[in-house]
Motif scaffolding. Structure first.
Motif, PDB file in Angstrom:
ATOM      1  N   GLU A 191      44.985  -5.214  55.331  1.00  0.00           N
ATOM      2  CA  GLU A 191      44.498  -6.197  54.363  1.00  0.00           C
ATOM      3  C   GLU A 191      43.754  -7.350  55.027  1.00  0.00           C
ATOM      4  O   GLU A 191      42.976  -8.036  54.380  1.00  0.00           O
ATOM      5  N   TYR A 192      44.001  -7.559  56.328  1.00  0.00           N
ATOM      6  CA  TYR A 192      43.270  -8.630  57.025  1.00  0.00           C
ATOM      7  C   TYR A 192      41.761  -8.444  56.897  1.00  0.00           C
ATOM      8  O   TYR A 192      41.013  -9.416  56.856  1.00  0.00           O
ATOM      9  N   ARG A 224      55.475 -13.831  44.702  1.00  0.00           N
ATOM     10  CA  ARG A 224      54.321 -14.474  45.324  1.00  0.00           C
ATOM     11  C   ARG A 224      54.588 -15.940  45.666  1.00  0.00           C
ATOM     12  O   ARG A 224      54.009 -16.851  45.067  1.00  0.00           O
ATOM     13  N   ASN A 265      44.337 -16.408  52.858  1.00  0.00           N
ATOM     14  CA  ASN A 265      43.049 -16.648  52.211  1.00  0.00           C
ATOM     15  C   ASN A 265      42.732 -18.135  52.129  1.00  0.00           C
ATOM     16  O   ASN A 265      41.583 -18.542  52.308  1.00  0.00           O
ATOM     17  N   ASP A 268      51.006 -15.122  61.052  1.00  0.00           N
ATOM     18  CA  ASP A 268      51.388 -14.483  59.786  1.00  0.00           C
ATOM     19  C   ASP A 268      52.796 -13.952  60.003  1.00  0.00           C
ATOM     20  O   ASP A 268      52.985 -12.987  60.740  1.00  0.00           O
ATOM     21  N   ALA A 298      49.734 -13.672  51.644  1.00  0.00           N
ATOM     22  CA  ALA A 298      48.373 -13.194  51.377  1.00  0.00           C
ATOM     23  C   ALA A 298      47.534 -14.353  50.838  1.00  0.00           C
ATOM     24  O   ALA A 298      46.390 -14.561  51.259  1.00  0.00           O
ATOM     25  N   GLY A 299      48.130 -15.122  49.927  1.00  0.00           N
ATOM     26  CA  GLY A 299      47.457 -16.314  49.431  1.00  0.00           C
ATOM     27  C   GLY A 299      47.238 -17.319  50.553  1.00  0.00           C
ATOM     28  O   GLY A 299      46.157 -17.901  50.678  1.00  0.00           O
ATOM     29  N   GLY A 352      44.238 -11.744  47.629  1.00  0.00           N
ATOM     30  CA  GLY A 352      45.488 -12.345  48.084  1.00  0.00           C
ATOM     31  C   GLY A 352      46.422 -12.739  46.955  1.00  0.00           C
ATOM     32  O   GLY A 352      47.488 -13.292  47.205  1.00  0.00           O
ATOM     33  N   TYR A 366      40.758 -10.043  53.705  1.00  0.00           N
ATOM     34  CA  TYR A 366      40.982 -11.499  53.713  1.00  0.00           C
ATOM     35  C   TYR A 366      39.899 -12.216  54.507  1.00  0.00           C
ATOM     36  O   TYR A 366      39.491 -13.324  54.160  1.00  0.00           O
TER      37      TYR A 366
END
Lengths: 401, 401
Positions: free
Chosen positions: A133-134, A253, A111, A214, A107-108, B281, A137
C-alpha cells in the motif's frame, strides 16, 4: 469512463484483498472450516473488554456535542495528552499534547504525513520487502518510491544500497518496524546506522530527510525483543501508529502521528499535519474512538495468543523443510518459495486450500507471506495440508521421515 | 522544511477554522456566554437517543471481530443494504447494496469520487458560492476547479455561465444541495436544466461528465421544500452523503456514496470507489458507526430546533435592515455585507463579539455566512449586539425606529 489512473489501479488491485475474497468464495463451496486462509492481516484476538466498556461509558456519560461533535482537526487535547504521557513513560521521550495528531488509522497517518512533506517528484525510500500500500500512499502525493534491497539472510536492510539510493530529491524514508511481511524487527544497530547515513546526507544536500516510522505492530513482539523508538535516534522523525493491532480494532480506523519535538520547524510541521488531515477529507479521527482510548492506554490484545500461533506454525513449517526466519514481531511468516516461481507455489498451496500471498506484492519475489493472526485450531487443522504441500515439493528432510 | 504546497496551504488555511479558534480565545477572555460564535457548522442538536442505544447494543451483542474488524473496503453489506432500501423507499430509486460505498464522511466520499474519476488537469465545475474545502478536494487529485457564477438575486446558478464554463476537459460538476453557505435549495427546474446541458455536452465531447452531489444537509429542510434526488434526473451521478448533520455526529466521520445504477460503466466505477477508499488511506468507514446506522435509517436530529433558530435570526436581521435570502435548508444565512469590504464588516462584527465568516471563503465576496446551528438562547443573547451592528452601519429602516 473513470480515470485512466484508476482503471490501472483496478487492474492491478491488491492481491491481498483479492485473495481474501477468493477465500470467502472457497469457504462457500467447501465449508469455512476446510479453508486455511492465511492471506489477510485481520487481527483475530478479541478487543480488550476495557475498551468496549470505555465506549459504553463515554456514550452514557458525555454530552452528544462533546462526544460526537467536531473538535480541532488534530483531535481532542485530552486524548493527545494521554498518548503523549504514555509514550513519555514508556520511552523516556518528551512529547507534549501538541506533538500528537490523531488520525484515521496508520494509513490515514501516512497519507497526512506525505501530504505535509512531499512536493511533486520528491523521493521516498522504502525498505523491501514492504507493505504494498505504500506505493499508493506515496503516489497519492506525486512522490516517487525508491526501493532499498534487503539482506535476505537477515531481512535487515542492505545499508550500502540504502546509501546509494539517496539523492538530492530524497525527502523521506519509511521505517516499518516490526516489519510486515517478514516479522523481523530492525535492530537498534540498524536504526543507528540509518540515522547516521541520513544525518550525513541531510548535511550534504542541505535539507531535511524525514524518517517516517510505521508502527502498527509495535506492541506485537515476542521473546522480549525491543523495537527502537525512532525519535530517540533521529530528530526529523514522524512516528505513525495505529491501534488496529494492539487493540484489535482495525475497522475503527484510529491512530496518530507523533512529531519529534526536536524536529526542524516542528510547529510548522504540526500545523501542516492538521491542515492535511482536513484537506485530505479525513477531517479528524473518529471522535468516540478518541474518547474511549483515553482510559485504555495500557490495554493490549492477547499477544500470547499470537505467540502460541507463531511457535506452532514456525516449528511445523521448518520441520517440514520450509525455509523462513523466526518472526520477532507482528503476525507474519515470510517463507521462501520452494518453487522458483512463487506464483506457482501460491497456486499449488491453493490446491490444498491454503491461502498465502506472493512476495511480489511486497516487492520481494521468491517468497510468500503467511499471516498467522488466525485461530490456533485453524493452524492445527491446516497442518496435514502443509504436510502434503511439503511432500509435493519433496521438502521433508530425511531425518523427520 | 515541509512541502512548498503545504506551506502555502498553512498560510491560506481555512478562515472558518481560524475563526473557530479565535472564538475559543475570546471566550476565555470575556466568558463563553458573551461570545456570539456563528462561524462553524458544528451541529448543536443532540444525537437521537436511538443512535446512542444502537451503539451500546452493537458493543454488547456483536463479536469483537465482527464489530471492530476489517470488512470489504466498501463497508458491511448489511449497512449498504439498509441504506439502499431506505433510499429506494424515500425516492423511488432502484439501488442495490452494491451501489452503496460507505465512506469516512462526505469529505471522504468526495475525495474517493475524485480519486476515481479525475485524471490530471481534468476540470470540475463548482457553483459559487461554495464550501471552500472543494478547492483542496479537487487539487488533491490534480483536478482544476472552475467556478460558475450565481444569479445573486436567487442564488440559483447562472446557467449561461455554467454552459460557457464546460470544456472538453470537464469531468464533473459538484451540486451541493441544500447549499452551504446560502441555505438555498437548487430547484427541480434548475437540476433539470443542468442535466439537459450536461447531456448535450456529453454527446458533444463524447465522454461522461459526472454529477457529484454533496448532500449532508438533505434532511435539514424547512417549510416543506423538497431537495431533488439527482439520480432521477441524470444517470452519470454519484450522490455523496454524510450523517454528520442528520444525526448530529460530525466527529464520527460516517457517510456514503450512492452510485446511480444507470451510470455508464457502473460496475467499474464501483470497483474504483472501493479501491480509492483503500488507497487514499481511509480503508473503510468506521465499523462500529456502520453497525449502529443499520437500525437508525429513519432517525433524525431535531430539525424543528434549527427551524426555530432560522425564523428568529432571519426575522430579526431583516427587520434590522440586513439583506439576505430566507434559507430553505441547511443551517446557514448568507448576508449581504453592508460594508463594501466584507472583511471590514467581519471585523466590525467582532467588536460586538459576533463571529461570522466572510463570503470570500466561499468565493463570493461581499457577503458573510452566519451558521445558526447554535443554541436559541445564544441567538437571543446576541440580538442586542446585532442591533448595535446595524446601528453602526445605519441600517435600521425608518419604520422600525
Amino acid at each position: 469512463m473513470i480515470s485512466k489512473q484508476m482503471q490501472q489501479e483496478i487492474a492491478g488491485s491488491s492481491a491481498i484483498r483479492a485473495m481474501f475474497l477468493e477465500g470467502k468464495e472457497m469457504a462457500k463451496k467447501i465449508g469455512a472450516e476446510n479453508v486455511y486462509d492465511f492471506s489477510l492481516g485481520n487481527p483475530m484476538t478479541p478487543v480488550p473488554e476495557a475498551y468496549n466498556q470505555a465506549i459504553i461509558e463515554a456514550v452514557q456519560t458525555e454530552t452528544s456535542l462533546e462526544l460526537h461533535g467536531y473538535m480541532d482537526n488534530a483531535g481532542y487535547p485530552e486524548t493527545r495528552q494521554a498518548i503523549a504521557q504514555n509514550l513519555n513513560q514508556r520511552f523516556g521521550t518528551e512529547f507534549e499534547f501538541k506533538h500528537i495528531v490523531m488520525t484515521v488509522g496508520a494509513a490515514g497517518a501516512l497519507n497526512v504525513v506525505f501530504k505535509t512533506i512531499l512536493d511533486p517528484s520528491d523521493e521516498v525510500l522504502v525498505l523491501a520487502p514492504y507493505f504494498g500500500e505504500y506505493r499508493g500512499y506515496i503516489a497519492n502525493h506525486q512522490g516517487i518510491l525508491k526501493e532499498v534491497k534487503p539482506d535476505t539472510s537477515t531481512f535487515q536492510p542492505d545499508l550500502t544500497d540504502l546509501e546509494e539510493k539517496i539523492s538530492e530529491k530524497t525527502k523521506a524514508i519509511i521505517i516499518n518496524n516490526p516489519v510486515n511481511p517478514t516479522g523481523v524487527i530492525y535492530s537498534e544497530e540498524t536504526i543507528k546506522k540509518i540515522a547516521s547515513i541520513l544525518e550525513r546526507k541531510q548535511k550534504e544536500y542541505a535539507h531535511e530527510i524525514y524518517m517516517v516510522s510505521d508502527e502498527p505492530y509495535r506492541e506485537l513482539v515476542y521473546d522480549g525483543y525491543k523495537v527502537p523508538f525512532l525519535t530517540k535516534y533521529y530528530h526529523n522523525t514522524f512516528v505513525t501508529y495505529s491501534f488496529s493491532k494492539s487493540l484489535s480494532i482495525p475497522g475503527e480506523r484510529i491512530g496518530y502521528i507523533a512529531v519529534c519535538p526536536n524536529m526542524a520547524d516542528c510547529e510548522q510541521a504540526i500545523s501542516g499535519l492538521s491542515v492535511a488531515n482536513r484537506i485530505l477529507g479525513f477531517v479528524n479521527a473518529p471522535s468516540l474512538m478518541q474518547k474511549a482510548l483515553i482510559k485504555c492506554m495500557d490495554e493490549r490484545t492477547d499477544v500470547a495468543y499470537y505467540d502460541k500461533n507463531r511457535n506452532l506454525i514456525y516449528e511445523t513449517l521448518t520441520k517440514l523443510g520450509f525455509s523462513c526466519i523466526k518472526p520477532q514481531g507482528a503476525f507474519y511468516l515470510f517463507i521462501q518459495s520452494p518453487d522458483p516461481e512463487e506464483k506457482k507455489f501460491v497456486e499449488t498451496a491453493k490446491k490444498y486450500h491454503i491461502l498465502l500471498v506472493g512476495g511480489t506484492s511486497f516487492s520481494c519475489p521468491g517468497y510468500v507471506r503467511l499471516a498467522y493472526c488466525v485461530s490456533y485450531e485453524m493452524i492445527e487443522r491446516s497442518l496435514p495440508a502443509f504436510q502434503k504441500l511439503a511432500e509435493e515439493y519433496k521438502l521433508i528432510p530425511e531425518e523427520s521421515c
